[in-house]
Design an enzyme around this catalytic site. Sequence first.
Site, mmCIF file in Angstrom:
data_model
loop_
_atom_site.group_PDB
_atom_site.id
_atom_site.type_symbol
_atom_site.label_atom_id
_atom_site.label_comp_id
_atom_site.label_asym_id
_atom_site.label_seq_id
_atom_site.Cartn_x
_atom_site.Cartn_y
_atom_site.Cartn_z
ATOM 1 N N ARG A 212 1.099 -1.084 0.097
ATOM 2 C CA ARG A 212 0.039 -0.018 0.086
ATOM 3 C C ARG A 212 1.038 1.310 0.036
ATOM 4 O O ARG A 212 0.411 2.299 -0.458
ATOM 5 C CB ARG A 212 -0.837 -0.013 1.318
ATOM 6 C CG ARG A 212 -2.062 -0.935 1.404
ATOM 7 C CD ARG A 212 -2.794 -1.041 2.565
ATOM 8 N NE ARG A 212 -3.296 0.496 3.266
ATOM 9 C CZ ARG A 212 -4.388 0.875 2.925
ATOM 10 N NH1 ARG A 212 -5.336 0.113 2.004
ATOM 11 N NH2 ARG A 212 -4.714 1.951 3.372
ATOM 12 N N GLU B 264 -3.253 6.412 19.212
ATOM 13 C CA GLU B 264 -4.086 5.158 18.626
ATOM 14 C C GLU B 264 -3.474 3.806 19.121
ATOM 15 O O GLU B 264 -2.265 3.677 18.954
ATOM 16 C CB GLU B 264 -4.016 5.508 17.165
ATOM 17 C CG GLU B 264 -5.046 4.619 16.203
ATOM 18 C CD GLU B 264 -4.839 5.093 14.960
ATOM 19 O OE1 GLU B 264 -4.811 6.204 14.389
ATOM 20 O OE2 GLU B 264 -4.792 4.024 13.873
ATOM 21 N N ARG C 15 0.165 5.473 16.593
ATOM 22 C CA ARG C 15 0.577 6.763 16.077
ATOM 23 C C ARG C 15 -0.086 7.741 17.040
ATOM 24 O O ARG C 15 -1.108 7.399 17.729
ATOM 25 C CB ARG C 15 0.002 6.894 14.540
ATOM 26 C CG ARG C 15 -1.203 6.493 14.363
ATOM 27 C CD ARG C 15 -1.380 6.357 12.769
ATOM 28 N NE ARG C 15 -2.601 5.650 12.232
ATOM 29 C CZ ARG C 15 -2.941 5.012 11.252
ATOM 30 N NH1 ARG C 15 -2.248 5.433 10.191
ATOM 31 N NH2 ARG C 15 -4.017 4.414 10.859
ATOM 32 N N ASP D 247 -9.886 1.444 0.786
ATOM 33 C CA ASP D 247 -9.881 2.947 1.081
ATOM 34 C C ASP D 247 -11.250 3.429 0.611
ATOM 35 O O ASP D 247 -12.022 3.187 -0.006
ATOM 36 C CB ASP D 247 -8.868 3.527 0.056
ATOM 37 C CG ASP D 247 -7.367 3.231 0.742
ATOM 38 O OD1 ASP D 247 -7.223 3.041 1.965
ATOM 39 O OD2 ASP D 247 -6.317 3.039 -0.050
ATOM 40 N N ARG E 222 9.840 5.488 -3.095
ATOM 41 C CA ARG E 222 10.125 6.304 -4.125
ATOM 42 C C ARG E 222 11.776 6.630 -4.101
ATOM 43 O O ARG E 222 12.229 6.930 -3.035
ATOM 44 C CB ARG E 222 9.468 7.626 -3.882
ATOM 45 C CG ARG E 222 8.231 8.005 -4.656
ATOM 46 C CD ARG E 222 7.515 9.148 -4.384
ATOM 47 N NE ARG E 222 6.229 9.093 -4.389
ATOM 48 C CZ ARG E 222 5.665 9.304 -3.029
ATOM 49 N NH1 ARG E 222 6.261 10.030 -2.451
ATOM 50 N NH2 ARG E 222 4.239 9.153 -3.348
ATOM 51 N N ARG F 223 -9.237 -6.351 13.198
ATOM 52 C CA ARG F 223 -8.463 -5.381 14.228
ATOM 53 C C ARG F 223 -9.405 -4.324 14.715
ATOM 54 O O ARG F 223 -10.138 -3.995 13.922
ATOM 55 C CB ARG F 223 -7.057 -4.798 13.356
ATOM 56 C CG ARG F 223 -6.058 -5.986 13.277
ATOM 57 C CD ARG F 223 -5.649 -6.881 14.564
ATOM 58 N NE ARG F 223 -4.774 -5.871 15.275
ATOM 59 C CZ ARG F 223 -4.477 -6.261 16.385
ATOM 60 N NH1 ARG F 223 -4.819 -7.506 16.872
ATOM 61 N NH2 ARG F 223 -3.470 -5.517 17.125
ATOM 62 N N TYR G 159 -10.017 -4.510 2.883
ATOM 63 C CA TYR G 159 -9.295 -3.378 3.241
ATOM 64 C C TYR G 159 -9.421 -2.188 2.226
ATOM 65 O O TYR G 159 -8.525 -1.854 1.605
ATOM 66 C CB TYR G 159 -7.887 -3.840 3.804
ATOM 67 C CG TYR G 159 -6.896 -2.894 4.107
ATOM 68 C CD1 TYR G 159 -7.468 -1.452 4.835
ATOM 69 C CD2 TYR G 159 -5.613 -3.144 4.471
ATOM 70 C CE1 TYR G 159 -6.403 -0.868 5.630
ATOM 71 C CE2 TYR G 159 -4.748 -2.494 5.073
ATOM 72 C CZ TYR G 159 -5.252 -1.044 5.564
ATOM 73 O OH TYR G 159 -4.375 -0.402 6.248
HETATM 74 N N1 UDP Z 1 3.605 0.845 7.953
HETATM 75 C C1 UDP Z 1 4.865 0.541 8.630
HETATM 76 N N2 UDP Z 1 5.482 1.721 9.175
HETATM 77 C C2 UDP Z 1 4.730 3.074 9.089
HETATM 78 C C3 UDP Z 1 3.494 2.981 8.420
HETATM 79 C C4 UDP Z 1 3.017 1.878 7.853
HETATM 80 O O1 UDP Z 1 5.209 -0.507 8.569
HETATM 81 O O2 UDP Z 1 5.337 4.051 9.985
HETATM 82 C C5 UDP Z 1 2.928 -0.476 7.234
HETATM 83 C C6 UDP Z 1 2.070 -1.175 8.280
HETATM 84 O O3 UDP Z 1 2.222 -2.666 7.865
HETATM 85 C C7 UDP Z 1 0.640 -0.754 7.881
HETATM 86 C C8 UDP Z 1 0.888 -0.634 6.497
HETATM 87 O O4 UDP Z 1 2.130 -0.283 6.024
HETATM 88 O O5 UDP Z 1 -0.305 -1.676 8.165
HETATM 89 C C9 UDP Z 1 -0.097 0.104 5.594
HETATM 90 O O6 UDP Z 1 -0.250 1.301 6.193
HETATM 91 P P1 UDP Z 1 -1.302 2.556 6.020
HETATM 92 O O7 UDP Z 1 -0.819 3.731 6.404
HETATM 93 O O8 UDP Z 1 -1.685 2.222 4.685
HETATM 94 O O9 UDP Z 1 -2.275 2.102 7.020
HETATM 95 P P2 UDP Z 1 -3.848 2.628 7.464
HETATM 96 O O10 UDP Z 1 -3.604 4.090 7.149
HETATM 97 O O11 UDP Z 1 -4.741 1.974 6.653
HETATM 98 O O12 UDP Z 1 -3.742 2.379 8.694
#
Ligand code: UDP
Length: 369
Positions: A173, A301, A281, A351, A177, A250, A349
């Site tokens: 996801r 969170e 976070r 968006d 870059r 979850r 999952y």
């Molecule tokens: N992820 C990570 N470190 C980060 C942010 C994301 O390892 O700092 C990984 C983690 O496995 C997460 C996935 O990337 O489940 C997808 O993150 P995303 O931000 O897309 O999750 P959401 O915002 O849907 O909670």
Amino acid sequence: MNKKYDYLIVGAGLYGAVFAYEAKKAGKTCLVIDKRRHIAGNIYTYECEGINVHQYGAHIFHTNNRQVWNYVNQFAEFNRYTNSPVANYNGEIYNLPFNMNTFNKMWGVITPQQAAEKIEQQRKEAGITEPENLEEQAISLVGTDIYEKLIKGYTQKQWGRPCNELPSFIIKRLPVRFTYDNNYFNALYQGIPVGGYTNMVKNMLEGTEIKLGVDYLENREELNKIAEKIVYTGPVDEYFGYCLGALQYRSVRFETETLDMDNYQGNAVVNYTDAETPYTRIIEHKHFEFGTQPKTIISREYSAEWKQGDEPYYPVNDDANGALYAKYKELADKEANVIFGGRLGEYKYYDMDKVIEVALDVAAKELCK
Ligand code: UDP
């Protein structure tokens, strides 16, 4: 005998609101119900101290689909917010998603070639050729150092499972870059609705009858009598009384605090990527809208395994749950008068943009019948 409504829409979230809007446009009558006392599902925002608070977690609208972008812009004006989360690993700060700024901070590399070499070297040392799970996928994309500091702890906290037992698509996801670009998404269009998501959904539901605080599953018999068809956006396994067993989800718990300062962390999203910090976070809501209020509101969170009675947030799309969902899907397909939709109804999952895309598609097929 004709029933009172053409559609009973269960759930006033994004899927339900899109379907309701399309049905109304097609001249159908709908009743939207939700067991919560507010509309907008998990994108619900409320105002406090002049700040729009994302009660069920941060939502940043992003899409590559121009039709979807034009669609949401009918209901809200979007600001120019671009998501650029920061990762805090035991006090070391890194830019996300993984890009040249991250690589420079991690290794001191300057050029894309140097960064690519470093990653390739770490991938080889880890002996990965065909990644088979999230851990191997992550190491092959960004190397061992970034995996250890920015992915491993965060992912295990978020999913409550070791990275080598999680599907690799979850990490795909995120963009990787080789440019100095901190935009978290590769989307053409991105922003936050000015005035909050609740207003946007309210505009979608304008002119549609809504009843809040009504639990469909508890009143199923009576409610089925009032509409020709049901659009169900709750958990698919709950609909069937968990008869084949419960799907795993979850859940997320938020600790929200108002602070007497104008700027707590200098960014809307800071990820705590070590394994020890108990939350994943911290969201500082005002920064989604460039707020200048004297106070600030933050949400820590915490991720947890869902159990009955909790709010489900994320489907756990691993093999075992995929197989169980397939069986529920067979049952769902046999329910002639029910459309199952959205993250919970389809156990995906999704968006926000995808939810809208699917809802529009289903509505178009359904409403031309
Ligand atoms: N992820 C990570 N470190 C980060 C942010 C994301 O390892 O700092 C990984 C983690 O496995 C997460 C996935 O990337 O489940 C997808 O993150 P995303 O931000 O897309 O999750 P959401 O915002 O849907 O909670």
